[in-house]
Design a protein around this motif. Structure first.
Motif, short mmCIF file in Angstrom:
data_model
loop_
_atom_site.label_atom_id
_atom_site.label_comp_id
_atom_site.label_asym_id
_atom_site.label_seq_id
_atom_site.Cartn_x
_atom_site.Cartn_y
_atom_site.Cartn_z
N TYR A 106 43.09 42.65 28.08
CA TYR A 106 43.80 41.55 28.75
C TYR A 106 44.23 42.11 30.10
CZ TYR A 106 47.15 37.67 29.24
OH TYR A 106 47.84 36.56 29.66
N ASN A 107 43.40 41.87 31.11
CA ASN A 107 43.68 42.38 32.44
C ASN A 107 44.70 41.47 33.11
OD1 ASN A 107 42.39 42.43 35.61
ND2 ASN A 107 43.02 44.33 34.64
N TRP A 108 45.87 42.05 33.40
CA TRP A 108 47.03 41.27 33.83
C TRP A 108 47.39 41.54 35.28
CZ3 TRP A 108 52.62 42.90 33.12
CH2 TRP A 108 53.50 41.83 33.31
N LYS A 109 47.46 40.46 36.06
CA LYS A 109 47.91 40.51 37.46
C LYS A 109 47.16 41.57 38.26
CE LYS A 109 52.44 38.46 37.02
NZ LYS A 109 53.81 38.51 37.47
N ASP A 110 45.86 41.49 38.21
CA ASP A 110 45.01 42.50 38.84
C ASP A 110 43.93 41.81 39.66
OD1 ASP A 110 44.28 45.13 39.28
OD2 ASP A 110 43.79 45.54 37.19
N GLU A 111 43.52 42.45 40.71
CA GLU A 111 42.37 41.97 41.47
C GLU A 111 41.11 42.33 40.69
OE1 GLU A 111 42.31 40.18 44.26
OE2 GLU A 111 44.52 40.18 44.36
N ARG A 112 40.15 41.42 40.65
CA ARG A 112 38.92 41.63 39.88
C ARG A 112 38.22 42.93 40.29
NH1 ARG A 112 33.40 40.29 40.04
NH2 ARG A 112 32.60 39.97 37.93
N ALA A 113 38.07 43.15 41.58
CA ALA A 113 37.38 44.36 42.07
C ALA A 113 38.10 45.63 41.63
CB ALA A 113 37.24 44.32 43.59
N ASP A 114 39.43 45.61 41.66
CA ASP A 114 40.20 46.78 41.23
C ASP A 114 40.02 47.04 39.74
OD1 ASP A 114 41.14 47.05 43.82
OD2 ASP A 114 43.04 46.01 43.42
N ALA A 115 40.04 45.97 38.94
CA ALA A 115 39.86 46.11 37.50
C ALA A 115 38.47 46.65 37.16
CB ALA A 115 40.09 44.77 36.80
N LEU A 116 37.45 46.12 37.82
CA LEU A 116 36.07 46.59 37.57
C LEU A 116 35.92 48.06 37.98
CD1 LEU A 116 34.08 43.44 38.71
CD2 LEU A 116 34.24 44.36 36.37
N ARG A 117 36.50 48.42 39.11
CA ARG A 117 36.43 49.81 39.59
C ARG A 117 37.14 50.74 38.61
NH1 ARG A 117 36.80 48.81 44.55
NH2 ARG A 117 39.00 48.28 44.55
N TRP A 118 38.29 50.32 38.09
CA TRP A 118 39.06 51.11 37.13
C TRP A 118 38.26 51.36 35.86
CZ3 TRP A 118 41.69 51.02 32.41
CH2 TRP A 118 42.78 51.88 32.29
N LEU A 119 37.63 50.31 35.34
CA LEU A 119 36.81 50.46 34.13
C LEU A 119 35.58 51.32 34.40
CD1 LEU A 119 37.01 46.89 32.59
CD2 LEU A 119 38.13 48.98 31.76
N GLU A 120 35.04 51.21 35.59
CA GLU A 120 33.89 52.06 35.96
C GLU A 120 34.31 53.53 35.98
OE1 GLU A 120 30.03 52.98 37.47
OE2 GLU A 120 30.76 51.02 36.85
N GLN A 121 35.50 53.79 36.49
CA GLN A 121 35.99 55.16 36.59
C GLN A 121 36.40 55.75 35.24
OE1 GLN A 121 39.28 55.64 39.33
NE2 GLN A 121 39.46 57.83 38.94
#
Length: 188
Positions: A106-121
């Motif tokens: 449940y990705n909360w109050k996050d920018e999509r690009a930041d969330a995708l980058r975080w999961l990639e990392q």
């Protein structure tokens, strides 16, 4: 005889302070005992709030609460901006690898690009990631911080909630007993 009352009067504020500090310390200690939640959820035993949220990886796909029924799942609230989420992520990943149940992000109050980058990392342990960028659905869940984690049964009822980062001990001592009870109820 004149000095005794003055001495007591000088020690009275210090004694009062010591008593108040002891009460405060006891309250903090009791609130940190395992199995105690600082703010218990009124949703335990109740259906998840109705929601319609986009998928992080397929923004055009809208997922509703009813879509997740049929099998239990763990709902893990996180954000790329959350330092404690980074701390808990290896624990979530390790638990997801057991395949005991679906782990829904449940990705909360996050920018999509930041969330995708975080999961990639850091890796993506989630079966599905829901996005609540505005935080509107989080209000219905009673989410007030990240990370938070919910165990939801196959009928969509919230069975357990943990506020703060998951640890191996919390999974072993709190989540797994709840999961065993849930499996026993349904003969799994």
């Amino acid at each position: 005889m004149g000095r005794a009352p003055v001495t007591r009067a000088r020690w009275a504020p210090l004694a009062l302070f010591a008593v108040l500090a002891a009460l405060l310390a006891a309250g903090v200690w009791l609130s940190r005992k395992p199995g105690r939640e600082a703010l218990p959820s009124p949703l335990i035993g109740k259906p998840t709030p109705a929601f319609a949220l986009p998928s992080l990886h397929a923004p055009g796909r809208i997922v509703r609460a009813a879509d997740l029924r049929g099998a239990p799942y763990l709902l893990n609230v996180w954000g790329s901006w959350c330092p404690a989420c980074r701390e808990e992520h290896p624990v979530v990943t390790s638990f997801a690898e057991t395949k005991r149940l679906r782990v829904v992000g449940y990705n909360w109050k996050d920018e999509r690009a930041d969330a995708l980058r975080w999961l990639e990392q850091f890796g993506n342990p989630y079966w599905l990631v829901l996005v609540d960028m505005q935080g509107d659905t989080a209000i219905d869940f009673g989410i007030y911080g990240a990370p938070e984690t919910y165990l939801v049964d196959a009928n969509g009822r919230i069975r357990w909630k943990h506020v703060g980062p998951l640890s191996d001990a919390i999974i072993h001592d709190e989540l797994l007993p709840q999961l065993h009870a849930l499996e026993s109820e349904h003969g799994a």
